[in-house]
Design a protein around this motif. Structure first.
Motif, mmCIF file in Angstrom:
data_model
loop_
_atom_site.group_PDB
_atom_site.id
_atom_site.type_symbol
_atom_site.label_atom_id
_atom_site.label_comp_id
_atom_site.label_asym_id
_atom_site.label_seq_id
_atom_site.Cartn_x
_atom_site.Cartn_y
_atom_site.Cartn_z
ATOM 1 N N GLU A 390 0.562 -1.374 -0.020
ATOM 2 C CA GLU A 390 0.130 -0.170 -0.203
ATOM 3 C C GLU A 390 0.916 1.180 0.004
ATOM 4 N N PHE A 391 1.764 1.310 0.468
ATOM 5 C CA PHE A 391 2.671 2.389 1.059
ATOM 6 C C PHE A 391 3.920 2.435 0.485
ATOM 7 N N LEU A 392 4.589 1.568 -0.755
ATOM 8 C CA LEU A 392 5.275 1.862 -1.217
ATOM 9 C C LEU A 392 5.316 2.688 -2.579
ATOM 10 N N PRO A 393 3.871 2.512 -3.489
ATOM 11 C CA PRO A 393 3.731 3.893 -4.270
ATOM 12 C C PRO A 393 3.553 4.690 -3.890
ATOM 13 N N ILE A 394 2.849 4.698 -2.744
ATOM 14 C CA ILE A 394 2.608 5.875 -1.742
ATOM 15 C C ILE A 394 4.550 6.799 -1.880
ATOM 16 N N PHE A 395 4.812 6.265 -0.732
ATOM 17 C CA PHE A 395 6.239 6.727 -0.635
ATOM 18 C C PHE A 395 7.360 7.153 -1.965
ATOM 19 N N LEU A 396 7.014 6.038 -3.324
ATOM 20 C CA LEU A 396 7.671 6.779 -4.081
ATOM 21 C C LEU A 396 6.971 8.091 -5.490
ATOM 22 N N ALA A 397 5.658 7.949 -4.797
ATOM 23 C CA ALA A 397 5.055 9.069 -5.495
ATOM 24 C C ALA A 397 5.367 10.695 -4.724
ATOM 25 N N TYR A 398 5.849 10.491 -3.770
ATOM 26 C CA TYR A 398 6.144 11.839 -2.592
ATOM 27 C C TYR A 398 6.834 13.019 -3.841
ATOM 28 N N PHE A 497 15.466 -4.479 -7.649
ATOM 29 C CA PHE A 497 16.354 -5.632 -5.884
ATOM 30 C C PHE A 497 14.771 -5.618 -4.959
ATOM 31 N N ILE A 498 14.704 -4.290 -4.997
ATOM 32 C CA ILE A 498 14.105 -4.261 -3.190
ATOM 33 C C ILE A 498 12.431 -5.290 -3.822
ATOM 34 N N THR A 499 11.639 -4.813 -4.445
ATOM 35 C CA THR A 499 10.363 -5.500 -5.314
ATOM 36 C C THR A 499 10.637 -6.906 -5.615
ATOM 37 N N GLY A 500 11.548 -7.281 -6.350
ATOM 38 C CA GLY A 500 12.128 -8.225 -6.647
ATOM 39 C C GLY A 500 11.866 -9.309 -5.545
ATOM 40 N N SER A 501 12.549 -8.901 -4.524
ATOM 41 C CA SER A 501 13.521 -9.558 -3.536
ATOM 42 C C SER A 501 11.698 -10.339 -2.742
ATOM 43 N N LYS A 502 11.030 -8.799 -2.832
ATOM 44 C CA LYS A 502 10.380 -8.992 -1.488
ATOM 45 C C LYS A 502 9.232 -10.190 -3.035
ATOM 46 N N THR A 503 8.339 -10.334 -3.608
ATOM 47 C CA THR A 503 8.059 -11.024 -4.578
ATOM 48 C C THR A 503 8.456 -12.815 -4.644
ATOM 49 N N LEU A 504 9.886 -12.614 -5.152
ATOM 50 C CA LEU A 504 10.524 -13.804 -4.543
ATOM 51 C C LEU A 504 10.054 -14.282 -3.274
ATOM 52 N N CYS A 505 9.829 -13.130 -1.985
ATOM 53 C CA CYS A 505 9.499 -14.492 -1.012
ATOM 54 C C CYS A 505 8.228 -14.772 -0.380
#
Length: 627
Positions: A390-398, A497-505
């Motif tokens: 929920e908040f990664l897209p919002i953090f990136l949009a700031y 790297f962050i989103t890919g690793s999270k998706t892998l997990c």
């Protein structure tokens, strides 16, 4: 811990592909609907002018996610009870329709409260996730199928996470962002988009939902043990289409046979196999002969004195000579030589447990048995993953905050002062999430089956869940890659790297925890426990965005944005520690399999004697009818 490896062909022989394909059309709807909002939620909240400043956008965005989760908490358990009472298929179709209506309300919302209403409707009118878990368990009854079958849940989630952000990112056109519909769009669509800029993504997903409702109405089969042989008019039409339009051979339905009248809950082929492979055939034959219809016919047409008493004596001796089986051997015999599902077994134990609850009740098992620990871990996993999503897209949009006195310098100062984001647009965020979603699909298709065949559930889960804390620690420091001398591709690589690793997990751990819950639950209340699990996980999805919405806004205001993400790292570390309290399941399965192999000779002897008994029975019937 490694386990006995099966070849892919051995593992997938007899796998219920077709029904799981139709089921996947339903499962993919929720992630599509849920994630399509992520790329544009920041701009939607800004357009409604409810936030006093940009730093407060996270708080109001969190309300939308919490509203959905709260409503799901209130109804997921009840939807499972509805599916238990009326069947899985009608409940799933009703949930699809409810999601479609909520999407239309969201797409045409003009005020913030309308979006809250739409997200609440989505949670209230759809409990399909818990029901789909139960249906998968009823389709994949063998352990060798379950790993792959339950891996469909993250596979479909990742597929929906590909389509949803892509639809939300590329079908939203805002004049404020200088994005306009392509010239080839009809004029009516352009006018619609100008008035309702967020309508197109929701209309597109609603169209897919209508297709999914139609396809599943025609071809999805009921799996509820009590209703799977109930007359289904959708299947009747679907069978007609397959037979007369596509020339596909259709299976014999239970309601098309006379047998179904007296045995509405048992498939004729299954009952035939049971009778042909177990000594219970004698009791069924005795019941058949003692029925009024057969008894009258026998009285009118034959003389009982003509029956060969020696054959009856031999039959009785054959029954008495059958070996006595233990309960474990009896269950193993039925499972090995018949296709009756384990879920068809109806428990009758109503004893009161030590906690004052009935031993078969969901409350007793959720709170006071081994299923408590995987459910609690599932709660924690749902908590931190929903906050990330929920908040990664919002953090990136700031917006990226520069020093007012020196535009070449950032306001953020390594390591403790972090403020703002990196100014990602909805298209950039949608591309990021969709691409990593594709990676998740590839992980489930190519990596998961190999790992699942070689390692047990807990080993996979405990190994990968350790990665989450590391990811949450490094997320906020993407801000420091926005300096002028650092190339743009460094930011892209860092985020992938962050989103890919999270998706892998998540792709590899979610099916494992789901499978642990499934196998730790008793058959008597497995559907209800799945519903309770979804309600508990939904409560995490309610609490997470609500708390972290305030926290993220507060940390942005005080320029300590790292605190919100580091707190997620602590939460995810608790899930890793809690996993060591979960009981393994694979060792028990292998032990039971060894016991079954040890008793195979005894079962074969039983079958030979049952075959001999069947021959005697047939001969007795011939004598009874004067043959």
């Amino acid at each position: 811990m490694a386990k006995k490896s099966l070849t892919f062909n051995e593992q997938m022989k007899g796998f219920p592909w077709y029904q799981l394909f139709f089921l996947s059309m339903i499962r993919i709807v929720e992630p599509m609907s849920f994630t399509s909002l992520f790329p544009y939620v920041y701009y939607m909240v800004k357009d409604f002018h409810v936030s006093p400043d940009n730093a407060q956008v996270s708080k109001y965005s969190g309300y939308l996610a919490s509203c959905f989760a709260l409503c799901q908490v209130l109804t997921a358990y009840n939807w499972s009870k509805v599916s238990q009472q009326y069947g899985r298929k009608p409940t799933l179709l009703l949930g699809l329709f409810g999601t479609g209506i909520s999407l239309l309300v969201l797409g045409f919302a003009k005020y913030y409260y309308q979006t809250l209403l739409a997200r609440g409707m989505m949670g209230l009118l759809n409990g399909n996730v818990s029901i789909i878990r139960t249906v998968i368990g009823e389709l994949a009854t063998e352990r060798r199928y379950q790993g792959v079958a339950f891996s469909m849940l993250p596979l479909l989630f990742e597929t929906g996470a590909v389509i949803g952000p892509m639809v939300g990112g590329y079908l939203v056109f805002r004049e404020e962002n200088n994005t306009y519909p392509p010239n080839w769009f009809p004029a009516s669509v352009k006018r619609l988009v100008k008035i309702y800029p967020y309508s197109l993504p929701n209309i597109a997903i609603f169209a897919y939902i209508l297709i999914s409702i139609l396809v599943n109405f025609l071809f999805l089969e009921e799996t509820h043990p009590d209703y799977k042989n109930r007359k289904d008019y959708g299947l009747i039409i679907g069978d007609f289409i397959k037979k007369h339009i596509f020339s596909i051979k259709v299976k014999q339905r239970a309601w098309n046979t006379n047998y179904a009248g007296n045995h509405s809950n048992v498939d004729p082929e299954q009952d035939h196999i049971i009778n042909e492979t177990t000594p219970l055939v004698h009791s069924s034959t005795t019941q058949e002969i003692s029925s009024p219809y057969h008894r009258n016919n026998m009285t009118e047409n034959i003389d009982h004195d003509d029956i060969d008493e020696s054959e009856n004596t031999s039959e009785a001796e054959s029954i008495q000579s059958l070996p006595l089986l233990t309960r474990r051997e009896s269950v193993a015999l039925i499972r090995t030589y018949s296709i009756v599902e384990n879920t068809d077994i109806t428990p009758t134990d109503t004893n009161v447990a030590f906690d004052g609850c009935a031993e078969n009740s969901a409350i007793h098992h959720v709170l006071h048995t081994s299923v408590f620990y995987p459910i609690s871990v599932s709660f924690i996993m749902a908590l931190h993953t929903i906050v990330f999503n929920e908040f990664l897209p919002i953090f990136l949009a700031y917006e990226l905050e520069k020093d007012p006195s020196d535009s070449t310098q950032l306001v953020s100062k390594f390591p403790w002062k972090i403020s703002g984001g990196i100014g990602y647009s909805s298209e950039q965020t949608g591309t990021l999430l969709s691409t990593t979603g594709i990676f998740g699909v590839l992980v489930v298709i190519f990596i998961f089956p190999t790992i699942d065949r070689k390692y047990d559930c807990l080993t996979i889960f405990r190994t990968l869940v350790k990665i989450y804390p590391v990811l949450y620690l490094i997320i906020p420091y993407v801000v420091f890659l926005q300096k002028d001398w650092i190339p743009r591709w460094a930011t892209v690589c860092y985020l992938y790297f962050i989103t890919g690793s999270k998706t892998l997990c998540s792709s590899l751990t979610n099916p494992q925890i789901t499978l642990l819950i499934h196998n730790s639950s008793p058959l008597s209340c497995r559907a209800v426990i799945n519903g309770a699990t979804i309600s508990i996980s939904s409560s995490a999805r309610f609490v997470g965005p609500l708390i972290w919405g305030y926290l993220m806004s507060w940390t942005q205001e005080y320029e300590i944005a790292w605190l919100g993400w580091w707190s997620l790292g602590i939460i995810s570390a608790i899930a890793w520690l809690q996993s060591y309290k979960i009981d393994p399941i694979d060792d028990e399965d292998e032990e039971e399999e060894d016991n079954e192999n040890t008793g195979s000779m005894r079962r074969r002897t039983l079958l030979e004697r049952s075959s001999s008994l069947r021959s005697l029975r047939n001969k007795s019937k011939v004598s009874l009818h004067g043959g």
